[in-house]
Write a protein that holds these residues in place. Structure first.
Motif, PDB file in Angstrom:
ATOM      1  N   TYR A 131     -40.947  22.235   2.522  1.00  0.00           N
ATOM      2  CA  TYR A 131     -41.741  21.369   1.897  1.00  0.00           C
ATOM      3  C   TYR A 131     -43.155  21.010   2.129  1.00  0.00           C
ATOM      4  O   TYR A 131     -43.779  20.233   1.599  1.00  0.00           O
ATOM      5  N   GLY A 132     -43.881  21.773   3.062  1.00  0.00           N
ATOM      6  CA  GLY A 132     -45.044  21.801   3.660  1.00  0.00           C
ATOM      7  C   GLY A 132     -45.291  20.895   4.810  1.00  0.00           C
ATOM      8  O   GLY A 132     -44.216  20.322   5.289  1.00  0.00           O
ATOM      9  N   HIS A 133     -46.426  20.796   5.221  1.00  0.00           N
ATOM     10  CA  HIS A 133     -46.753  20.053   6.387  1.00  0.00           C
ATOM     11  C   HIS A 133     -46.833  18.431   6.392  1.00  0.00           C
ATOM     12  O   HIS A 133     -47.278  17.917   7.411  1.00  0.00           O
ATOM     13  N   THR A 134     -46.974  18.190   5.115  1.00  0.00           N
ATOM     14  CA  THR A 134     -47.259  16.550   4.860  1.00  0.00           C
ATOM     15  C   THR A 134     -45.963  16.164   3.845  1.00  0.00           C
ATOM     16  O   THR A 134     -45.394  16.864   3.360  1.00  0.00           O
ATOM     17  N   GLY A 135     -45.934  14.796   3.665  1.00  0.00           N
ATOM     18  CA  GLY A 135     -45.164  14.126   2.849  1.00  0.00           C
ATOM     19  C   GLY A 135     -43.709  13.785   3.428  1.00  0.00           C
ATOM     20  O   GLY A 135     -43.209  14.104   4.858  1.00  0.00           O
ATOM     21  N   PRO A 136     -42.982  12.948   2.742  1.00  0.00           N
ATOM     22  CA  PRO A 136     -41.625  12.498   3.544  1.00  0.00           C
ATOM     23  C   PRO A 136     -40.819  13.357   3.616  1.00  0.00           C
ATOM     24  O   PRO A 136     -39.864  13.180   4.676  1.00  0.00           O
ATOM     25  N   ASP A 137     -40.748  14.601   3.221  1.00  0.00           N
ATOM     26  CA  ASP A 137     -39.475  15.685   3.375  1.00  0.00           C
ATOM     27  C   ASP A 137     -40.159  16.818   4.368  1.00  0.00           C
ATOM     28  O   ASP A 137     -39.340  17.710   4.436  1.00  0.00           O
ATOM     29  N   SER A 138     -41.302  16.487   4.885  1.00  0.00           N
ATOM     30  CA  SER A 138     -41.925  17.742   5.555  1.00  0.00           C
ATOM     31  C   SER A 138     -41.164  18.161   6.738  1.00  0.00           C
ATOM     32  O   SER A 138     -41.161  19.558   7.223  1.00  0.00           O
ATOM     33  N   HIS A 139     -40.202  17.143   7.374  1.00  0.00           N
ATOM     34  CA  HIS A 139     -39.107  17.627   8.390  1.00  0.00           C
ATOM     35  C   HIS A 139     -38.229  18.475   8.061  1.00  0.00           C
ATOM     36  O   HIS A 139     -37.533  18.886   8.990  1.00  0.00           O
ATOM     37  N   ARG A 140     -37.796  18.434   6.770  1.00  0.00           N
ATOM     38  CA  ARG A 140     -36.619  19.083   6.411  1.00  0.00           C
ATOM     39  C   ARG A 140     -36.501  20.598   6.379  1.00  0.00           C
ATOM     40  O   ARG A 140     -37.593  21.151   5.855  1.00  0.00           O
ATOM     41  N   ALA A 141     -35.230  21.183   6.729  1.00  0.00           N
ATOM     42  CA  ALA A 141     -35.520  22.483   6.519  1.00  0.00           C
ATOM     43  C   ALA A 141     -35.045  23.011   5.085  1.00  0.00           C
ATOM     44  O   ALA A 141     -34.539  22.093   4.333  1.00  0.00           O
ATOM     45  N   GLY A 142     -35.129  24.303   4.507  1.00  0.00           N
ATOM     46  CA  GLY A 142     -34.665  24.391   3.326  1.00  0.00           C
ATOM     47  C   GLY A 142     -35.051  25.870   3.191  1.00  0.00           C
ATOM     48  O   GLY A 142     -35.787  26.591   4.026  1.00  0.00           O
ATOM     49  N   PHE A 143     -34.543  26.395   2.073  1.00  0.00           N
ATOM     50  CA  PHE A 143     -34.559  27.888   1.553  1.00  0.00           C
ATOM     51  C   PHE A 143     -35.129  27.904   0.316  1.00  0.00           C
ATOM     52  O   PHE A 143     -35.068  26.913  -0.679  1.00  0.00           O
ATOM     53  N   GLY A 144     -35.302  29.098  -0.423  1.00  0.00           N
ATOM     54  CA  GLY A 144     -35.512  29.285  -1.906  1.00  0.00           C
ATOM     55  C   GLY A 144     -34.592  28.829  -2.692  1.00  0.00           C
ATOM     56  O   GLY A 144     -35.120  27.833  -3.713  1.00  0.00           O
ATOM     57  N   LEU A 145     -33.279  28.719  -2.306  1.00  0.00           N
ATOM     58  CA  LEU A 145     -32.281  27.988  -3.162  1.00  0.00           C
ATOM     59  C   LEU A 145     -32.745  26.313  -3.527  1.00  0.00           C
ATOM     60  O   LEU A 145     -32.477  25.862  -4.309  1.00  0.00           O
ATOM     61  N   ILE A 146     -32.807  25.899  -2.263  1.00  0.00           N
ATOM     62  CA  ILE A 146     -33.158  24.359  -2.134  1.00  0.00           C
ATOM     63  C   ILE A 146     -34.433  24.042  -3.202  1.00  0.00           C
ATOM     64  O   ILE A 146     -34.227  23.197  -4.118  1.00  0.00           O
ATOM     65  N   ALA A 147     -35.320  24.896  -3.075  1.00  0.00           N
ATOM     66  CA  ALA A 147     -36.786  24.696  -3.937  1.00  0.00           C
ATOM     67  C   ALA A 147     -36.219  25.021  -5.174  1.00  0.00           C
ATOM     68  O   ALA A 147     -36.820  24.180  -6.137  1.00  0.00           O
ATOM     69  N   GLU A 148     -35.447  25.834  -5.553  1.00  0.00           N
ATOM     70  CA  GLU A 148     -35.361  26.212  -7.030  1.00  0.00           C
ATOM     71  C   GLU A 148     -34.442  25.114  -7.597  1.00  0.00           C
ATOM     72  O   GLU A 148     -34.542  24.867  -8.629  1.00  0.00           O
ATOM     73  N   ALA A 149     -33.697  24.485  -7.005  1.00  0.00           N
ATOM     74  CA  ALA A 149     -32.826  23.374  -7.347  1.00  0.00           C
ATOM     75  C   ALA A 149     -33.613  22.152  -7.505  1.00  0.00           C
ATOM     76  O   ALA A 149     -33.601  21.528  -8.855  1.00  0.00           O
ATOM     77  N   LYS A 150     -34.472  21.817  -6.570  1.00  0.00           N
ATOM     78  CA  LYS A 150     -35.403  20.626  -6.580  1.00  0.00           C
ATOM     79  C   LYS A 150     -36.347  20.736  -7.898  1.00  0.00           C
ATOM     80  O   LYS A 150     -37.024  19.833  -8.161  1.00  0.00           O
ATOM     81  N   SER A 151     -36.849  22.065  -7.975  1.00  0.00           N
ATOM     82  CA  SER A 151     -38.142  22.215  -8.896  1.00  0.00           C
ATOM     83  C   SER A 151     -38.048  21.835 -10.331  1.00  0.00           C
ATOM     84  O   SER A 151     -39.037  21.829 -11.077  1.00  0.00           O
ATOM     85  N   GLY A 152     -36.727  21.666 -10.637  1.00  0.00           N
ATOM     86  CA  GLY A 152     -36.500  21.473 -12.074  1.00  0.00           C
ATOM     87  C   GLY A 152     -36.144  22.813 -12.777  1.00  0.00           C
ATOM     88  O   GLY A 152     -36.036  22.856 -14.045  1.00  0.00           O
ATOM     89  N   ILE A 153     -36.300  23.950 -12.272  1.00  0.00           N
ATOM     90  CA  ILE A 153     -36.165  25.317 -12.916  1.00  0.00           C
ATOM     91  C   ILE A 153     -34.575  25.492 -12.953  1.00  0.00           C
ATOM     92  O   ILE A 153     -34.363  25.930 -13.804  1.00  0.00           O
ATOM     93  N   MET A 154     -33.836  25.287 -12.180  1.00  0.00           N
ATOM     94  CA  MET A 154     -32.433  25.560 -12.214  1.00  0.00           C
ATOM     95  C   MET A 154     -31.929  24.846 -13.089  1.00  0.00           C
ATOM     96  O   MET A 154     -30.720  25.344 -13.979  1.00  0.00           O
ATOM     97  N   ALA A 155     -32.453  23.430 -13.422  1.00  0.00           N
ATOM     98  CA  ALA A 155     -31.942  22.440 -14.455  1.00  0.00           C
ATOM     99  C   ALA A 155     -31.964  23.016 -15.943  1.00  0.00           C
ATOM    100  O   ALA A 155     -31.269  22.831 -16.744  1.00  0.00           O
ATOM    101  N   MET A 156     -32.813  24.111 -16.136  1.00  0.00           N
ATOM    102  CA  MET A 156     -33.200  24.579 -17.451  1.00  0.00           C
ATOM    103  C   MET A 156     -32.485  26.061 -17.873  1.00  0.00           C
ATOM    104  O   MET A 156     -32.711  26.432 -18.812  1.00  0.00           O
ATOM    105  N   VAL A 157     -31.815  26.449 -16.717  1.00  0.00           N
ATOM    106  CA  VAL A 157     -31.083  27.747 -16.682  1.00  0.00           C
ATOM    107  C   VAL A 157     -29.485  27.636 -16.853  1.00  0.00           C
ATOM    108  O   VAL A 157     -28.926  26.826 -16.438  1.00  0.00           O
ATOM    109  N   GLY A 158     -29.241  28.472 -17.969  1.00  0.00           N
ATOM    110  CA  GLY A 158     -27.561  28.528 -18.340  1.00  0.00           C
ATOM    111  C   GLY A 158     -27.320  27.794 -19.567  1.00  0.00           C
ATOM    112  O   GLY A 158     -28.117  27.346 -20.364  1.00  0.00           O
ATOM    113  N   ASN A 159     -25.929  27.797 -19.626  1.00  0.00           N
ATOM    114  CA  ASN A 159     -25.468  27.187 -20.902  1.00  0.00           C
ATOM    115  C   ASN A 159     -25.385  25.693 -21.006  1.00  0.00           C
ATOM    116  O   ASN A 159     -24.854  25.174 -19.903  1.00  0.00           O
TER     117      ASN A 159
END
Length: 408
Positions: A131-159
């Motif tokens: 999440y970067g070094h600033t902002g309310p989520d900066s302390h949270r851990a994450g992987f690419g999967l988390i970013a893909e879900a939160k970014s809006g990309i995953m919501a546009m993929v599939g049937n």
């Protein structure tokens, strides 16, 4: 292609890679390919978590071998004062420092940006986090999967109506990694005039939000009315552009441009279909998409993939087979472009890995060596930093410099 003897673009630059898994190692692998000396620093005794990620041949991870080729290996215990001293001496000589730990973690070790920059003002320090070094989520851990879900990309993929599928490529990590390459090169160029380095703060989440080429402006410019959603195998806003089923596989067709559409329409639907003026503009095709798709599907499903491709190539309509990875590796285009490299591994023998896509007219960016074993270059690096043979022997004996014992 003739390659001259021109030096690689980053020759002479030293990079300390204190990163793990994917985004950071991919970034530094790119810098190594561009000519930088990259020293991969790992912690005893497990090292980079990527060493334990499939696919395995014996004890070796292909995942690790791919992302760490071209680097030197240093494994040190930073909790021992001698290990931290060695690391500080190393970063004092470095142009770039790459890390992808949770914000604040390296500051506790004495390896934060402020401390290293105070010792080496020209250092370009690149941090990658979820999440970067600033902002309310900066302390949270994450992987690419988390970013893909939160970014809006995953919501546009599939049937429509189904749970979105996994993307099956590490889009967040790889896209952030290549942004890191660009940012570091820019910072090094800026340092020529300023004489100073700086801290680059890259977020997986930020990078994936930035990749949207359509969805954000679709929402903002419609006043919040239009939200792109799952559409399955084609794009309602770009008819005709999608995935279609043939009698023996699948192919993609890109006939969304007016001229290409007219050629394709005549091929797939005949003269009356091609002459229908409702379909002659992008807006018209999008409006009447549900009339167009059955005609296209009727054409593809009664033919083989190769028959479809040959017919489409003949009228210059962009198309391609949906290839499996074995077909990709055997593709003459990929072979001609050198996108698979063969390396001689001291234990595994010949191994084949994906190449990077850099192509320069004046130099060759092919990898020069396989990924290092853990701690492979401990003694060499320590000696280059001024440590005596006795001091190095003591650090090896005490586990400050760590290298696993070979299997009997």
């Amino acid at each position: 292609m003739h390659i001259s003897s021109q030096a690689l673009p980053l020759a002479g630059f030293r990079v300390v890679d204190y990163s793990h898994f994917l985004a950071g190692p991919y970034l530094s692998r790119c810098l190594a390919a561009l000519g930088a000396e990259v020293i991969k620093v790992e912690r005893p005794t497990e090292g980079d978590a990527g060493r334990h990620h499939a696919y395995f041949v014996g004890d070796y991870s292909g995942y690790f071998l791919q992302q760490n080729m071209g680097k030197k290996g240093l494994c040190i215990n930073l909790r021992d004062p001698r290990g931290l001293e060695l690391m500080h001496k190393l970063t004092d000589t470095a142009d770039v420092f790459v890390e992808n730990y949770r914000p604040g973690a390296l500051k506790k070790l004495g390896l934060g940006y402020d401390e290293l920059a105070a010792r080496n003002p020209g250092l370009v320090y690149c941090s990658i986090s979820a999440y970067g070094h600033t902002g309310p989520d900066s302390h949270r851990a994450g992987f690419g999967l988390i970013a893909e879900a939160k970014s809006g990309i995953m919501a546009m993929v599939g049937n429509p109506g189904e749970a979105p599928p996994l993307l099956r490529v590490s889009l967040g990590d790889m896209y952030t990694g290549i942004h890191g390459v660009a940012a570091i090169c820019a910072a090094l160029l800026g340092r020529v005039k300023s004489g100073k380095g700086q801290h680059i703060d890259l977020s997986l989440y930020d990078c994936l939000v930035s990749i949207h080429d359509y969805a954000v402006q679709c929402y903002t410019m419609s006043g919040g009315k239009d939200i792109p959603v799952q559409t399955g195998h084609d794009m309602p806003q770009s008819t005709l552009y999608g995935v279609f089923t043939a009698s023996d596989g699948h192919l993609v067709i890109a006939a969304q441009v007016d001229d290409a559409w007219k050629r394709f329409a005549l091929l797939a639907g005949g003269e009356a279909f091609a002459a229908d003026v409702r379909f002659h503009t992008s807006a018209g095709r999008n409006t009447h998409r549900l009339e167009i798709l059955p005609v296209v599907r009727a054409w593809t499903t009664t033919r083989t993939v190769q028959h479809c491709l040959a017919a489409l190539d003949a009228i210059d309509v962009p198309c391609a087979k949906v290839q499996n990875i074995d077909e990709v590796l055997a593709d003459p285009q990929i072979i001609a472009r050198g996108m698979v490299v063969e390396q001689d591994h001291p234990v595994l023998g010949k191994i084949r890995m994906p190449n990077l896509p850099f192509r320069f007219s004046g130099c060759d960016t092919s990898p020069t060596c396989v990924a290092p074993d853990m701690g492979q270059h401990n003694r060499e690096i320590a000696a280059s930093l001024g440590f005596t043979a006795d001091a190095i022997d003591a650090m090896v004996r005490d586990g400050v410099l760590y290298r696993p014992e070979p299997d009997a």
